[in-house]
Scaffold this active site. Sequence first.
Site, short mmCIF file in Angstrom:
data_model
loop_
_atom_site.label_atom_id
_atom_site.label_comp_id
_atom_site.label_asym_id
_atom_site.label_seq_id
_atom_site.Cartn_x
_atom_site.Cartn_y
_atom_site.Cartn_z
CB SER A 183 -0.94 0.01 1.20
OG SER A 183 -0.22 -0.10 2.42
CG HIS A 211 -3.59 -0.61 -2.33
ND1 HIS A 211 -4.05 0.68 -2.42
CD2 HIS A 211 -3.49 -0.90 -1.01
CE1 HIS A 211 -4.19 1.18 -1.19
NE2 HIS A 211 -3.85 0.24 -0.32
CE LYS A 241 -7.46 0.74 0.30
NZ LYS A 241 -7.63 1.59 1.45
C1 LIG Z 1 -3.44 -3.11 2.17
C2 LIG Z 1 -4.69 -2.63 2.87
N1 LIG Z 1 -5.44 -3.52 3.51
C3 LIG Z 1 -6.57 -3.16 4.12
C4 LIG Z 1 -6.98 -1.85 4.15
C5 LIG Z 1 -8.24 -1.49 4.88
O1 LIG Z 1 -9.31 -1.50 4.00
P1 LIG Z 1 -10.59 -0.58 4.30
O2 LIG Z 1 -10.24 0.81 3.96
O3 LIG Z 1 -11.65 -1.18 3.44
O4 LIG Z 1 -10.89 -0.75 5.76
C6 LIG Z 1 -6.22 -0.89 3.48
C7 LIG Z 1 -6.58 0.54 3.39
O5 LIG Z 1 -7.09 1.25 3.99
C8 LIG Z 1 -5.04 -1.28 2.84
O6 LIG Z 1 -4.26 -0.38 2.22
#
Ligand SMILES: Cc1ncc(COP(=O)(O)O)c(C=O)c1O
Length: 389
Positions: A183, A211, A241
């Site tokens: 990320s 991502h 995303k």
């Molecule tokens: C790699 C990764 N996993 C999980 C999440 C969490 O997802 P969410 O925003 O749907 O809670 C994010 C980002 O916020 C992320 O970048």
Amino acid sequence: MSRSLDQFVTQKLDALEAQSLRRRLVETDRFNDVEVHRDGRTLISFCCNDYLNLSHHPDVIAAANDATKRYGTSSGASRLVTGNTPLFSLLEQRLAKLKQSEDCVVFGSGYLANIGIIPALARPGDLILADALSHSCLLTGTQLSGATAHNFRHNDLAHLEELLRQHREAARHCLILTDGVFSMDGDLAPVAELAVLAAKYDAWLMTDDAHGIGVVGAGRGSSFVTGAKVDVPLQMGTLSKAIGGYGGYLCASKPVCDFIRTRARTLIYSTGLMPAAIAAAIASIDVIETEPAYAALPVQKAQRFTRALNLAPAESPIVPLILGGADETLAASALLEAEGFLVTAIRPPTVPEGTARLRFTFTARHSDADIARLATIVREKIMTKRAAE
Ligand SMILES: Cc1ncc(COP(=O)(O)O)c(C=O)c1O
């Protein structure tokens, strides 16, 4: 009123401020797909994860509106009580088809998915090996599980194998965790090689493709970047995303999904996703499946930027420029803002100490002219200045 509480947090905030690590919420009006209003100005945002701009797509908005009219604004309860609107199974089928898995479970968010799935599958006596740059919620899920945990150096297969050799035998089960697309760094995990190691040591591989879905592997995510599907038994991701909405999911076999439905605490004890978000995600998947050339654009735009700056070619829509200190990163972000670009500074603890960075993200609808102008300013006002210091 508790004075000691206020004193405690005020001291903490002051200490963070002194290190340039205090975080603030800034009102930001994302009024169209690439521009925002902030502090009375219009800025071009290069730091949004809405890679396909689907949050502003007319069909996606219409689907969300229709679902709200038909089912209301909330699902009203946990999915296991009365919150399981008919839209859930439609979305789960569509995600399972896209990710070529047998089944799928949708959660309230990606964060909730990870902190629900990992403790449901692992507990004390089990082993979790996670890439050191995995997202915070994979690491929090690991802590909640109570399993023995070690991090392997980022994308370092030899280190992972060393840890497997050392610790696998003593553990009942073993989970290997990694982001599919990292990320904050934008690079890809070596998913095929990780799957080989997982098979060799009887470990369960889980990728967080937050991502990846929609933008790599022809929109199917990080298990598909080499064309053929890599067999990853736990493909997790988010709808927040490239899908342009909200929610999380796990694509896995039917028995695994049935188990997660009955044991993941964040699914059982949390209200189901709102109907608008579910319908929006279905409409977004329609776009991803029917317009592969559009889904390929964010990575192409990121590569246009890395080419202009002579950086390693982008592998995803995310391009980091590591500047080191929090102060200089905040200053670089402010400089870009003065030029009309929004690129938020990313500081520890989101990234390791000494690696504060600008994190540029590219979307399908960024214009080539804006990318060229951004690259020129970054080269002339940030990179050249650093090289001269
Ligand atoms: C790699 C990764 N996993 C999980 C999440 C969490 O997802 P969410 O925003 O749907 O809670 C994010 C980002 O916020 C992320 O970048």
